[in-house]
Design a protein around this motif. Structure first.
Motif, PDB file in Angstrom:
ATOM      1  N   ASN A 131       0.823  -1.197   0.000  1.00 36.52           N
ATOM      2  CA  ASN A 131       0.000   0.000   0.000  1.00 36.52           C
ATOM      3  C   ASN A 131       0.859   1.249   0.000  1.00 36.52           C
ATOM      4  O   ASN A 131       1.993   1.275   0.489  1.00 36.52           O
ATOM      5  N   ASN A 132       0.308   2.276  -0.577  1.00 38.46           N
ATOM      6  CA  ASN A 132       0.890   3.613  -0.551  1.00 38.46           C
ATOM      7  C   ASN A 132      -0.209   4.543  -0.067  1.00 38.46           C
ATOM      8  O   ASN A 132      -1.083   4.945  -0.827  1.00 38.46           O
ATOM      9  N   GLY A 133      -0.184   4.821   1.239  1.00 40.88           N
ATOM     10  CA  GLY A 133      -1.267   5.598   1.818  1.00 40.88           C
ATOM     11  C   GLY A 133      -2.568   4.824   1.734  1.00 40.88           C
ATOM     12  O   GLY A 133      -2.660   3.679   2.186  1.00 40.88           O
ATOM     13  N   ASN A 134      -3.568   5.438   1.120  1.00 43.61           N
ATOM     14  CA  ASN A 134      -4.894   4.813   1.040  1.00 43.61           C
ATOM     15  C   ASN A 134      -5.102   3.974  -0.218  1.00 43.61           C
ATOM     16  O   ASN A 134      -6.225   3.573  -0.522  1.00 43.61           O
ATOM     17  N   VAL A 135      -4.018   3.690  -0.941  1.00 42.79           N
ATOM     18  CA  VAL A 135      -4.092   2.865  -2.144  1.00 42.79           C
ATOM     19  C   VAL A 135      -3.475   1.499  -1.843  1.00 42.79           C
ATOM     20  O   VAL A 135      -2.316   1.415  -1.414  1.00 42.79           O
ATOM     21  N   TYR A 136      -4.234   0.430  -2.085  1.00 39.68           N
ATOM     22  CA  TYR A 136      -3.813  -0.926  -1.743  1.00 39.68           C
ATOM     23  C   TYR A 136      -3.840  -1.803  -2.995  1.00 39.68           C
ATOM     24  O   TYR A 136      -4.802  -1.785  -3.771  1.00 39.68           O
ATOM     25  N   GLN A 137      -2.754  -2.565  -3.192  1.00 36.89           N
ATOM     26  CA  GLN A 137      -2.639  -3.482  -4.330  1.00 36.89           C
ATOM     27  C   GLN A 137      -2.439  -4.892  -3.778  1.00 36.89           C
ATOM     28  O   GLN A 137      -1.539  -5.123  -2.962  1.00 36.89           O
ATOM     29  N   ALA A 138      -3.289  -5.829  -4.223  1.00 32.05           N
ATOM     30  CA  ALA A 138      -3.215  -7.209  -3.738  1.00 32.05           C
ATOM     31  C   ALA A 138      -3.027  -8.168  -4.897  1.00 32.05           C
ATOM     32  O   ALA A 138      -3.637  -8.014  -5.958  1.00 32.05           O
ATOM     33  N   SER A 139      -2.186  -9.170  -4.689  1.00 34.75           N
ATOM     34  CA  SER A 139      -1.959 -10.204  -5.688  1.00 34.75           C
ATOM     35  C   SER A 139      -1.895 -11.547  -4.991  1.00 34.75           C
ATOM     36  O   SER A 139      -1.374 -11.650  -3.871  1.00 34.75           O
ATOM     37  N   MET A 140      -2.424 -12.577  -5.631  1.00 36.25           N
ATOM     38  CA  MET A 140      -2.403 -13.911  -5.022  1.00 36.25           C
ATOM     39  C   MET A 140      -2.633 -14.954  -6.108  1.00 36.25           C
ATOM     40  O   MET A 140      -2.750 -14.627  -7.293  1.00 36.25           O
TER      41      MET A 140
END
Length: 287
Positions: free
Chosen positions: A252-261
Motif C-alpha cells: 500500500n501507498n497511503g490509502n491505495v492498496y494493491q493485492a496479488s495472489m
C-alpha cells in the motif's frame, strides 16, 4: 482475462424423451407401517445474527398420525454453555398430530464465532425407519454465525485486473467499506459485482473481501483455513503461505492498496494473475 493459464470449458447437452402415462397400471397409494419419525430438514440454512441469543424452531414429522407417540433424540453442541432445547431428549406427538416442534435456544453468543447444534434420532427410531420410501432424516444440524455489528467505513474505488481485458483493469467507484465495531476488521462489500454486475463472470454470490488493519494502516487479507480470500462462483482467490511474497502479497501507498495472489478455477490447480486494487476514497482511518 489476465489469468495466466488456459483452461477449457465443457458443454453438455441433455436430451430428454417424453414418456406416456398409462393409468391402467396404477396401484394403491403406499401407506407406511411405522411412525417413520424424521427431522423435516437435514441441513437447515445457516442463521446469521448480531444478537447474543435467539431461538430456532426445529420441526419433526411422522408418517402416521394415529395415536400419541414419543420419540427420543440426542443433542451435541460445538460449545459449552450456549445451547439448550425444549425437548431435552424427547419429543411427543399428540393423537392426530403429524408435526412436532423442538425449540432450540442459543445464548451467550460471541461476535464473529460460528456454532453448530446437532440433533440425532435414537437408534430405535432409525431402526424403525420406513425401508420402502427411505425418506427419514435421522439427523439435523443447526448452524449459527454470530455476526458483528457492521457500520459504514466509507467507500473505495475498486479496480479488478483478474478478469479484465484491459491492462488498466475494470473499475467501480463508491464501493462500500464497512467496519466491525470494536475490532480492526473491515469488509469491501461486493466489489466484483459492483464492477461486472450480477452474473457475467460468475459473480452471482457474495464476493465481499475482508481484511484487518494494522497500526501503520497496512492490511492483512482474511482467508479461511484453505487460504480462500473470496469465491466468485468457480473462481477462488487463494492466499498460499508458502508462496508469500512470490505470488501472494499486499502493498500500500497511503490509502491505495494493491493485492496479488494465486487462484483456483473450478478447483483445477493454481493460476497466477489473480489481483485487484482499491483506493479508499472516503472514510480512510489514516486521514
Amino acid at each position: 482475462m489476465k489469468i495466466n493459464k488456459y483452461f477449457l470449458g465443457l458443454a453438455a447437452l441433455l436430451i430428454a424423451g417424453l414418456t406416456s402415462c398409462n393409468t391402467d397400471v396404477e396401484g394403491p397409494v403406499y401407506t407406511p407401517m411405522s411412525q417413520n419419525v424424521s427431522f423435516e430438514t437435514a441441513n437447515p440454512a445457516t442463521v446469521s445474527t448480531s444478537e447474543s441469543s435467539l431461538t430456532i424452531p426445529v420441526r419433526i414429522v411422522r408418517a402416521t398420525t394415529t395415536g400419541a407417540y414419543t420419540a427420543n433424540y440426542t443433542a451435541e453442541a460445538s460449545a459449552e454453555g450456549v445451547f439448550s432445547d425444549s425437548g431435552n431428549g424427547t419429543v411427543t406427538f399428540a393423537d392426530g398430530e403429524g408435526v412436532a416442534v423442538i425449540n432450540v435456544n442459543a445464548n451467550n453468543l460471541e461476535k464473529g464465532t460460528d456454532y453448530t447444534y446437532t440433533l440425532t434420532l435414537s437408534a430405535a427410531e432409525t431402526a424403525a425407519a420406513d425401508t420402502i420410501t427411505k425418506s427419514q432424516n435421522a439427523k439435523t444440524v443447526i448452524k449459527i454465525h454470530s455476526d458483528y455489528n457492521w457500520v459504514s467505513a466509507g467507500s473505495c474505488l475498486f479496480v479488478d485486473y483478474t478478469f479484465s481485458d484491459s491492462d488498466n483493469g475494470d473499475a467501480a467507484r463508491d464501493v462500500p467499506i464497512i467496519h466491525a465495531e470494536g475490532t480492526n476488521l473491515y469488509r469491501i462489500v461486493q466489489p466484483f459485482m459492483a464492477v461486472y454486475g450480477k452474473g457475467g463472470n460468475g459473480f452471482s454470490v457474495d464476493t465481499s473481501i475482508e481484511f484487518t488493519m494494522n497500526a501503520d494502516y497496512s492490511i492483512n487479507l482474511v482467508h479461511n483455513e484453505e487460504g480462500i480470500v473470496v469465491t466468485a462462483d468457480q473462481y477462488d482467490f487463494v492466499w498460499v503461505d508458502k508462496y508469500v511474497p512470490d505470488y501472494c502479497y499486499v502493498v500500500n501507498n497511503g490509502n491505495v492498496y494493491q493485492a496479488s495472489m494465486l487462484g483456483l478455477v473450478s478447483g483445477d490447480g493454481y493460476y497466477t494473475g489473480f489481483s485487484f486494487a482499491f483506493q479508499w476514497t472516503t472514510g480512510w482511518p489514516g486521514n
